[in-house]
Write a protein that holds these residues in place. Structure first.
Motif, mmCIF file in Angstrom:
data_model
loop_
_atom_site.group_PDB
_atom_site.id
_atom_site.type_symbol
_atom_site.label_atom_id
_atom_site.label_comp_id
_atom_site.label_asym_id
_atom_site.label_seq_id
_atom_site.Cartn_x
_atom_site.Cartn_y
_atom_site.Cartn_z
ATOM 1 N N ILE A 63 10.790 44.482 5.154
ATOM 2 C CA ILE A 63 9.919 44.344 4.669
ATOM 3 C C ILE A 63 9.614 46.389 4.177
ATOM 4 O O ILE A 63 8.619 46.541 3.695
ATOM 5 C CB ILE A 63 8.712 44.088 5.145
ATOM 6 C CG1 ILE A 63 8.972 42.412 5.233
ATOM 7 C CG2 ILE A 63 6.923 43.634 4.614
ATOM 8 C CD1 ILE A 63 8.515 41.701 3.772
ATOM 9 N N GLY A 64 9.970 46.739 5.403
ATOM 10 C CA GLY A 64 9.429 48.032 5.231
ATOM 11 C C GLY A 64 10.652 48.627 3.953
ATOM 12 O O GLY A 64 10.425 49.581 3.084
ATOM 13 N N ILE A 98 13.583 37.828 -3.072
ATOM 14 C CA ILE A 98 12.930 39.559 -4.017
ATOM 15 C C ILE A 98 14.584 40.143 -3.688
ATOM 16 O O ILE A 98 14.561 40.916 -4.690
ATOM 17 C CB ILE A 98 12.158 40.379 -3.056
ATOM 18 C CG1 ILE A 98 10.506 39.149 -2.925
ATOM 19 C CG2 ILE A 98 12.199 42.106 -3.461
ATOM 20 C CD1 ILE A 98 10.078 39.994 -2.111
ATOM 21 N N GLY A 99 15.601 39.343 -2.823
ATOM 22 C CA GLY A 99 16.541 40.298 -2.737
ATOM 23 C C GLY A 99 17.679 39.889 -3.548
ATOM 24 O O GLY A 99 18.222 40.258 -4.849
ATOM 25 N N ASP A 111 8.943 49.943 -3.432
ATOM 26 C CA ASP A 111 8.014 49.501 -4.341
ATOM 27 C C ASP A 111 7.220 50.551 -4.213
ATOM 28 O O ASP A 111 6.638 50.895 -5.993
ATOM 29 C CB ASP A 111 7.416 48.689 -3.610
ATOM 30 C CG ASP A 111 5.961 49.029 -3.776
ATOM 31 O OD1 ASP A 111 5.237 48.886 -4.201
ATOM 32 O OD2 ASP A 111 5.835 48.380 -2.172
ATOM 33 N N LYS A 112 7.027 51.566 -3.236
ATOM 34 C CA LYS A 112 5.812 52.897 -3.221
ATOM 35 C C LYS A 112 6.838 53.918 -4.284
ATOM 36 O O LYS A 112 5.822 54.414 -6.116
ATOM 37 C CB LYS A 112 6.103 53.349 -2.202
ATOM 38 C CG LYS A 112 5.575 52.611 -1.217
ATOM 39 C CD LYS A 112 4.010 52.048 -1.683
ATOM 40 C CE LYS A 112 2.661 51.335 -1.261
ATOM 41 N NZ LYS A 112 2.502 49.351 -1.128
ATOM 42 N N SER A 134 6.005 44.877 -5.839
ATOM 43 C CA SER A 134 4.861 45.441 -5.109
ATOM 44 C C SER A 134 4.007 43.762 -4.340
ATOM 45 O O SER A 134 3.525 43.805 -4.056
ATOM 46 C CB SER A 134 4.031 46.142 -5.824
ATOM 47 O OG SER A 134 2.808 46.175 -5.010
ATOM 48 N N TYR A 135 3.677 43.218 -5.424
ATOM 49 C CA TYR A 135 2.732 42.270 -5.512
ATOM 50 C C TYR A 135 3.708 41.087 -4.832
ATOM 51 O O TYR A 135 3.609 40.091 -2.862
ATOM 52 C CB TYR A 135 2.712 41.281 -6.485
ATOM 53 C CG TYR A 135 1.309 39.755 -6.728
ATOM 54 C CD1 TYR A 135 0.496 39.889 -5.828
ATOM 55 C CD2 TYR A 135 2.540 38.417 -6.019
ATOM 56 C CE1 TYR A 135 -0.311 38.473 -5.202
ATOM 57 C CE2 TYR A 135 1.671 37.707 -6.274
ATOM 58 C CZ TYR A 135 0.180 37.582 -5.830
ATOM 59 O OH TYR A 135 -0.961 37.108 -4.600
ATOM 60 N N ALA A 136 4.950 40.694 -5.105
ATOM 61 C CA ALA A 136 5.558 39.857 -3.998
ATOM 62 C C ALA A 136 5.937 40.565 -2.692
ATOM 63 O O ALA A 136 6.017 39.719 -1.533
ATOM 64 C CB ALA A 136 7.203 39.869 -4.579
ATOM 65 N N THR A 137 6.040 41.635 -2.294
ATOM 66 C CA THR A 137 6.718 42.283 -1.061
ATOM 67 C C THR A 137 5.187 42.024 0.199
ATOM 68 O O THR A 137 5.071 42.094 0.745
ATOM 69 C CB THR A 137 7.225 43.886 -1.812
ATOM 70 O OG1 THR A 137 8.361 43.981 -2.081
ATOM 71 C CG2 THR A 137 6.866 44.654 -0.685
ATOM 72 N N HIS A 138 4.429 42.767 -1.035
ATOM 73 C CA HIS A 138 2.884 42.669 0.211
ATOM 74 C C HIS A 138 2.841 40.880 0.744
ATOM 75 O O HIS A 138 2.376 40.768 1.505
ATOM 76 C CB HIS A 138 2.015 43.019 -0.862
ATOM 77 C CG HIS A 138 0.518 42.885 -0.486
ATOM 78 N ND1 HIS A 138 -0.225 43.737 0.468
ATOM 79 C CD2 HIS A 138 -0.965 41.976 -0.757
ATOM 80 C CE1 HIS A 138 -1.161 43.729 1.486
ATOM 81 N NE2 HIS A 138 -1.358 42.373 0.663
ATOM 82 N N GLN A 139 2.848 40.061 -0.341
ATOM 83 C CA GLN A 139 3.194 38.702 -0.009
ATOM 84 C C GLN A 139 3.800 38.944 1.651
ATOM 85 O O GLN A 139 2.970 38.059 2.374
ATOM 86 C CB GLN A 139 3.363 37.807 -1.344
ATOM 87 C CG GLN A 139 2.030 37.975 -2.175
ATOM 88 C CD GLN A 139 0.786 37.545 -1.739
ATOM 89 O OE1 GLN A 139 0.439 36.494 -1.441
ATOM 90 N NE2 GLN A 139 -0.238 38.471 -2.109
ATOM 91 N N CYS A 140 5.139 38.881 1.435
ATOM 92 C CA CYS A 140 5.758 38.542 2.787
ATOM 93 C C CYS A 140 5.468 39.126 3.561
ATOM 94 O O CYS A 140 5.427 39.103 4.920
ATOM 95 C CB CYS A 140 6.835 39.322 2.306
ATOM 96 S SG CYS A 140 7.763 37.753 0.580
ATOM 97 N N ALA A 141 5.229 40.872 3.045
ATOM 98 C CA ALA A 141 4.751 41.744 4.758
ATOM 99 C C ALA A 141 3.494 40.762 5.341
ATOM 100 O O ALA A 141 3.022 41.191 6.728
ATOM 101 C CB ALA A 141 4.120 43.095 3.970
#
Length: 175
Positions: free
Chosen positions: A122-123, A161-162, A129-130, A137-144
């Motif tokens: 996630i990190g 995502i991978g 994403d940044k 971004s959205y998918a990563t945020h949801q998982c985070a």
């Protein structure tokens, strides 16, 4: 800079400093040359490496049309290795997340199987994403959101995502 203590301005030149890496950017090459001369005169040990091609793991490609392409294929490779998706027979995805599934707590679901280090991936996804891949971004945020207690569905979403990144490895941001 009033906003970032690692960004300095001198005339039309911008100087970005990050630990021991830095960038000088200006529309005027003579200003860059003068800043370099002044830094050397101040007895700073600097190395001039020419045109910028990579900074902090971000590939920077100046295109003929004047645009700049930012990408991070090496970080994507790391993420794929962490997820064990780095072999050739992995099916890719066309989107960063399943549009039909919304992640929630899934409190009655089975726990994540720890087949990869969830928080670490996630990190890396957050950094990706940044810097160059806002499409995740959205998918990563949801998982985070579920990093403290991931369930099977959350691990599956990170793997999704991978798979998306595997199919879009060389994509990035165009400026």
């Amino acid at each position: 800079s009033k906003v970032d203590e690692c960004v300095f301005y001198r005339g039309k030149t911008i100087y970005v400093l990050y630990t021991d890496d830095s960038i000088l950017a200006s529309p005027d090459q003579s200003e860059i040359d003068q800043v370099i001369k002044d830094l050397k005169a101040a007895h700073l040990d600097i190395t001039v490496e020419g045109d910028l091609q990579d900074f902090l793991g971000v590939n920077i490609d100046k295109r003929k049309d004047g645009s700049i392409h930012l990408s991070q294929p090496h970080l994507i490779d790391q993420i794929l290795k962490d997820l064990r998706l780095d072999n050739d027979n992995v099916k890719t995805k066309d989107t960063p997340a399943a549009s039909s599934k919304i992640l929630c707590r899934h409190s009655k679901s089975e726990n994540f199987d720890n087949s990869f280090h969830y928080r670490s991936v996630i990190g890396k996804l957050n950094y990706l994403d940044k810097c160059s891949r806002s499409d995740i971004s959205y998918a990563t945020h949801q998982c985070a959101r579920f990093s403290s207690c991931p369930k099977k569905e959350h691990g599956d979403a990170v793997r999704w995502i991978g798979r998306y990144l595997k199919g879009t490895r060389n994509m990035g941001t165009i400026l």
